[in-house]
Structures are given as C-alpha cells and as structure tokens.
Design a protein around this motif. Structure first.
Motif, PDB file in Angstrom:
ATOM      1  N   LYS A 275       0.837  -1.206   0.000  1.00 38.01           N
ATOM      2  CA  LYS A 275       0.000   0.000   0.000  1.00 38.01           C
ATOM      3  C   LYS A 275       0.867   1.250   0.000  1.00 38.01           C
ATOM      4  O   LYS A 275       0.571   2.228  -0.681  1.00 38.01           O
ATOM      5  N   ILE A 276       1.967   1.199   0.766  1.00 32.19           N
ATOM      6  CA  ILE A 276       2.882   2.341   0.828  1.00 32.19           C
ATOM      7  C   ILE A 276       3.571   2.526  -0.527  1.00 32.19           C
ATOM      8  O   ILE A 276       3.667   3.636  -1.048  1.00 32.19           O
ATOM      9  N   LEU A 277       3.997   1.405  -1.113  1.00 31.72           N
ATOM     10  CA  LEU A 277       4.658   1.457  -2.420  1.00 31.72           C
ATOM     11  C   LEU A 277       3.736   2.045  -3.481  1.00 31.72           C
ATOM     12  O   LEU A 277       4.144   2.899  -4.273  1.00 31.72           O
TER      13      LEU A 277
ATOM     14  N   ALA B  71       1.148   4.018  -2.924  1.00 27.76           N
ATOM     15  CA  ALA B  71       0.924   5.428  -2.589  1.00 27.76           C
ATOM     16  C   ALA B  71       2.098   6.282  -3.053  1.00 27.76           C
ATOM     17  O   ALA B  71       1.912   7.357  -3.632  1.00 27.76           O
ATOM     18  N   GLN B  72       3.309   5.768  -2.849  1.00 32.24           N
ATOM     19  CA  GLN B  72       4.509   6.495  -3.273  1.00 32.24           C
ATOM     20  C   GLN B  72       4.566   6.631  -4.793  1.00 32.24           C
ATOM     21  O   GLN B  72       5.136   7.571  -5.325  1.00 32.24           O
ATOM     22  N   SER B  73       3.969   5.668  -5.483  1.00 36.82           N
ATOM     23  CA  SER B  73       3.969   5.686  -6.946  1.00 36.82           C
ATOM     24  C   SER B  73       2.759   6.435  -7.504  1.00 36.82           C
ATOM     25  O   SER B  73       2.578   6.497  -8.717  1.00 36.82           O
ATOM     26  N   GLY B  74       1.924   6.960  -6.615  1.00 36.56           N
ATOM     27  CA  GLY B  74       0.746   7.701  -7.054  1.00 36.56           C
ATOM     28  C   GLY B  74      -0.340   6.818  -7.622  1.00 36.56           C
ATOM     29  O   GLY B  74      -1.120   7.225  -8.474  1.00 36.56           O
TER      30      GLY B  74
ATOM     31  N   ARG C  69       4.684   3.445 -13.838  1.00 41.35           N
ATOM     32  CA  ARG C  69       5.256   3.864 -12.563  1.00 41.35           C
ATOM     33  C   ARG C  69       6.508   3.079 -12.192  1.00 41.35           C
ATOM     34  O   ARG C  69       7.007   3.170 -11.071  1.00 41.35           O
TER      35      ARG C  69
END
Ligand SMILES: [Zn+2]
Ligand SMILES: [Zn+2]
Length: 146
Positions: free
Chosen positions: A7-9, A11-14, A66
């Motif tokens: 989920k963090i990955l 989010a970081q990738s938009g 991404r």
C-alpha cells in the motif's frame, strides 16, 4: 508480500490501491517467466474472479508507467512483462517464446558510447538476445560442441 508495504509502495507511486491491482502486482512479483497479460489474467482469476483481461492490461500499463513492472521488448505478438525491475538482460526463444534472465558486466548505462549520451536522457538499457533454445532445437539440431 506484506500488503501494508505494498500500500505504501503504491501510494509512493501515485497509484490508488485496489484489490485487482494488488493481485496483478503480486502475480508479477512471483512470476519468473515474463508472462503476457493473458497469462497473468489466467493466474489471478482464482483470487479475483471478476477481473477482466482488459483490466489486467490496463493494470500492467499503470504499473509499467510507474516503474513497478517492466515490459520486455521480446518482439512477439504479445507484450511480455517482468515483475523484477532490477537491472538485467533477457534471452528470448523465437520459437517457443521462453524468456530467461541473465546479467553481464559491460552493459550498464556507464558503458554506453558517448553518442548515446549525447542523444538525450537515457532511462535504462538492456541487452536482448534472441535465438532458438535447446529445448526447441532438439537433439538433431544441437550445434553445441560435445
Ligand atoms: Zn524454445
Ligand atoms: Zn527479466
């Protein structure tokens, strides 16, 4: 794979986290055979029965845009994708379509000739080796010295 880390990955990738994106990405990270979108679709249908082939295509394109998966320029009819985004090269069988990984020195961005550097901004570089694998050559076609 830890779903929270993913989920963090995302989010970081938009990229918005959805279950369909999750199962496609998970299948890509597990795959070692550089699958086509259709192969990925067959693999994820058990976990996400409602997913369409079109969604798998679009998801792979979004992940590729991404940098979370790469497209292997294998030259066949079907686009092939790679969940391993570390720097490596590919050998492609023109008969069965099998794609294998290899690594070698002397083929990184810093090894490129000045003409390429002058051309523009280079993102990545890879060696693509194409031919016929031993499985397809068969025993009578074997050109390797014994
Ligand atoms: Zn082959
Ligand atoms: Zn690969």
């Amino acid at each position: 794979m830890q779903i929270e880390a993913l989920k963090i990955l995302f989010a970081q990738s938009g990229l918005k986290f959805t279950n369909q994106r999750y199962v496609v990405y998970k299948a890509m990270v597990a795959a070692r055979d550089h699958p086509s979108a259709e192969t990925v679709w067959r693999r994820v249908r058990e976990e996400a029965p409602a997913i369409s082939l079109d969604t798998v295509y679009r998801t792979l394109a979004a992940l590729e845009a991404r940098g979370l998966v790469t497209r292997v320029p294998a030259g066949g009819d079907e686009a092939r994708f790679d969940g391993d985004v570390t720097a490596h090269h590919h050998v492609v069988c023109l008969r069965c379509g099998a794609i294998s990984d290899f690594t070698m020195t002397g083929a990184t961005l810093t090894d490129l000739p000045p003409t390429v550097a002058a051309w523009g901004r280079v993102r990545d570089a890879q060696v693509l080796v194409r031919g016929i694998c031993h499985k397809c050559l068969g025993p009578n076609d074997n050109t390797q010295p014994n």
